[in-house]
Design an enzyme around this catalytic site. Structure first.
Site, mmCIF file in Angstrom:
data_model
loop_
_atom_site.group_PDB
_atom_site.id
_atom_site.type_symbol
_atom_site.label_atom_id
_atom_site.label_comp_id
_atom_site.label_asym_id
_atom_site.label_seq_id
_atom_site.Cartn_x
_atom_site.Cartn_y
_atom_site.Cartn_z
ATOM 1 N N ASP A 48 0.844 -1.186 0.154
ATOM 2 C CA ASP A 48 0.049 -0.252 -0.041
ATOM 3 C C ASP A 48 1.031 1.254 0.023
ATOM 4 O O ASP A 48 2.033 1.297 0.292
ATOM 5 C CB ASP A 48 -0.762 -0.060 1.189
ATOM 6 C CG ASP A 48 -2.111 0.948 1.097
ATOM 7 O OD1 ASP A 48 -2.471 1.385 0.073
ATOM 8 O OD2 ASP A 48 -2.779 1.212 2.035
ATOM 9 N N HIS A 65 2.450 2.968 -9.072
ATOM 10 C CA HIS A 65 2.290 1.661 -9.209
ATOM 11 C C HIS A 65 3.363 0.947 -10.040
ATOM 12 O O HIS A 65 4.072 -0.032 -9.750
ATOM 13 C CB HIS A 65 1.027 1.312 -9.932
ATOM 14 C CG HIS A 65 -0.192 1.875 -9.174
ATOM 15 N ND1 HIS A 65 -0.375 1.352 -7.974
ATOM 16 C CD2 HIS A 65 -1.267 2.504 -9.763
ATOM 17 C CE1 HIS A 65 -1.823 2.124 -7.406
ATOM 18 N NE2 HIS A 65 -2.127 2.545 -8.600
ATOM 19 N N LEU A 159 10.203 -21.221 -4.346
ATOM 20 C CA LEU A 159 9.162 -20.236 -3.782
ATOM 21 C C LEU A 159 7.949 -20.369 -4.654
ATOM 22 O O LEU A 159 7.771 -20.176 -5.810
ATOM 23 C CB LEU A 159 9.765 -18.886 -4.088
ATOM 24 C CG LEU A 159 9.205 -17.600 -3.320
ATOM 25 C CD1 LEU A 159 8.721 -17.729 -1.911
ATOM 26 C CD2 LEU A 159 9.665 -16.291 -3.943
HETATM 27 C C1 IPE Z 1 -5.430 -2.311 -0.127
HETATM 28 O O1 IPE Z 1 -5.151 -1.329 -0.343
HETATM 29 C C2 IPE Z 1 -5.494 -3.386 -1.556
HETATM 30 C C3 IPE Z 1 -4.216 -3.589 -2.239
HETATM 31 C C4 IPE Z 1 -3.193 -3.272 -1.574
HETATM 32 C C5 IPE Z 1 -4.259 -4.416 -3.287
HETATM 33 P P1 IPE Z 1 -6.358 -0.156 -0.447
HETATM 34 O O2 IPE Z 1 -5.548 1.088 -0.817
HETATM 35 O O3 IPE Z 1 -7.318 -0.483 -1.542
HETATM 36 O O4 IPE Z 1 -7.169 -0.107 1.055
HETATM 37 P P2 IPE Z 1 -8.109 0.901 1.651
HETATM 38 O O5 IPE Z 1 -8.846 1.590 0.865
HETATM 39 O O6 IPE Z 1 -6.946 2.001 2.338
HETATM 40 O O7 IPE Z 1 -8.571 0.245 2.722
HETATM 41 C C1 IPE Z 2 -1.501 0.034 -3.364
HETATM 42 O O1 IPE Z 2 -1.452 1.397 -3.401
HETATM 43 C C2 IPE Z 2 -1.815 -0.484 -4.765
HETATM 44 C C3 IPE Z 2 -3.174 -0.937 -4.835
HETATM 45 C C4 IPE Z 2 -4.222 -0.809 -4.020
HETATM 46 C C5 IPE Z 2 -3.277 -1.391 -6.204
HETATM 47 P P1 IPE Z 2 -2.511 2.630 -3.492
HETATM 48 O O2 IPE Z 2 -2.800 2.878 -4.817
HETATM 49 O O3 IPE Z 2 -3.568 2.156 -2.543
HETATM 50 O O4 IPE Z 2 -1.930 4.025 -2.811
HETATM 51 P P2 IPE Z 2 -2.543 4.763 -1.910
HETATM 52 O O5 IPE Z 2 -2.986 4.030 -0.608
HETATM 53 O O6 IPE Z 2 -3.383 5.494 -2.656
HETATM 54 O O7 IPE Z 2 -1.243 5.694 -1.538
HETATM 55 MG MG MG Z 3 -3.996 2.388 -0.585
#
Ligand code: IPE
Ligand code: IPE
Ligand code: MG
Length: 268
Positions: A48, A65, A159
């Site tokens: 995240d 990403h 793995l």
């Molecule tokens: C959780 O992250 C999903 C992934 C890392 C794929 P999100 O960014 O979607 O989660 P919330 O919305 O902050 O809970």
């Molecule tokens: C995690 O990073 C990747 C996915 C959920 C696909 P985010 O895209 O949620 O990044 P933030 O949380 O908005 O910074």
């Molecule tokens: Mg996120």
């Protein structure tokens, strides 16, 4: 004035040293992972903070990403070196479809991009790839890339790298309960006899041990619909570091901390 400046300079120097020290303290070297200590068999990761990483640099979210994909490569390599058997990377949740169309499209192209550059090396390492999640809603090209990788690595014994893609724990459990209900309806199982295994056998992880360690980056302290059943006794480790900034040193830090944890499973 001169004294003031030099005093200020001294403070800066102290701050610099303090940071250096904290950084060193916070980032153990590979050698600090005790190879004779317990190594988690299965590590699950909620990757995240990609969006915030990009925002901080005035870049579009998708740049985060792409940067996060580099972290995946590094983490997989490190996991393999440490001797971890299963890695599960939360890449796209059933809730992430709510994001802007462009971002979703980009995320759906990432598996292909990742595999086109990495698959050969992963195969060399003996990595086995699996996808966990609902295949139904995925674009054809995304699904095809993953199925090909699964197929090409099926016999590998190194793995196991699981990508949780279009994954949602509640969706997974609803599916399992529905199958269980069918069995009860067919008279194959009595509700009184239902055991944990009767549920876990219908989850995406039916042949995968529960995670020993869960890592979530970016400072969010929640599970976001990830592996609600499987995480029952998992050790949780959270860090403020954003996923694109997550290094192998952070990974070692999580492992070292895991090695110091006492897992009691309710016993004394
Ligand atoms: C959780 O992250 C999903 C992934 C890392 C794929 P999100 O960014 O979607 O989660 P919330 O919305 O902050 O809970
Ligand atoms: C995690 O990073 C990747 C996915 C959920 C696909 P985010 O895209 O949620 O990044 P933030 O949380 O908005 O910074
Ligand atoms: Mg996120």
């Amino acid at each position: 004035m001169y004294v003031y400046i030099s005093h200020y300079g001294g403070t800066l120097m102290l701050e610099h040293l303090a940071r250096k020290w904290t950084r060193k303290e916070k980032q153990p070297e590979a050698t600090e992972v005790d190879p004779s200590g317990k190594i988690p068999v299965h590590v699950a990761v909620i990757m995240d903070g990609n969006g915030r990483w990009a925002n901080m640099r005035n870049l579009p979210r998708v740049a985060g990403h792409r940067a996060g994909m580099k972290t995946v490569k590094e983490v997989v390599k490190t996991a393999d070196e440490i001797g971890i058997r299963y890695m599960t990377m939360y890449a796209f949740s059933t809730e992430n479809w709510k994001r802007p169309r462009d971002e979703v499209d980009f995320l759906m192209r990432l598996p292909q991009e990742f595999l086109s550059t990495e698959l050969d090396e992963l195969i060399e390492r003996g990595v086995r790839i699996r996808m966990l999640g609902s295949k139904d809603e995925l674009p054809k090209h995304t699904l095809q890339a993953l199925l090909t990788a699964e197929e090409k690595t099926r016999e590998n014994t190194g793995l196991q790298l699981n990508f949780a893609l279009n994954y949602g724990a509640r969706h997974e459990m609803i599916k399992a309960f529905a199958e269980l209900a069918e069995r009860v309806k067919a008279g194959e199982l009595s509700p009184d006899d239902i055991q944990e295994e009767d549920i876990s056998r219908y989850l995406y992880t039916s042949d995968i041990p529960d995670p020993d360690l869960l890592i979530r980056t970016s400072g969010e302290i929640r599970l976001s619909n990830f592996m609600l059943w499987q995480l029952a006794y998992t050790e949780l480790w959270f860090t403020d570091v954003l996923w694109p900034d997550f290094t192998r040193e952070h990974f070692y830090q999580a492992i070292v901390e895991y090695q110091g944890r006492a897992r009691r499973y309710g016993a004394v």
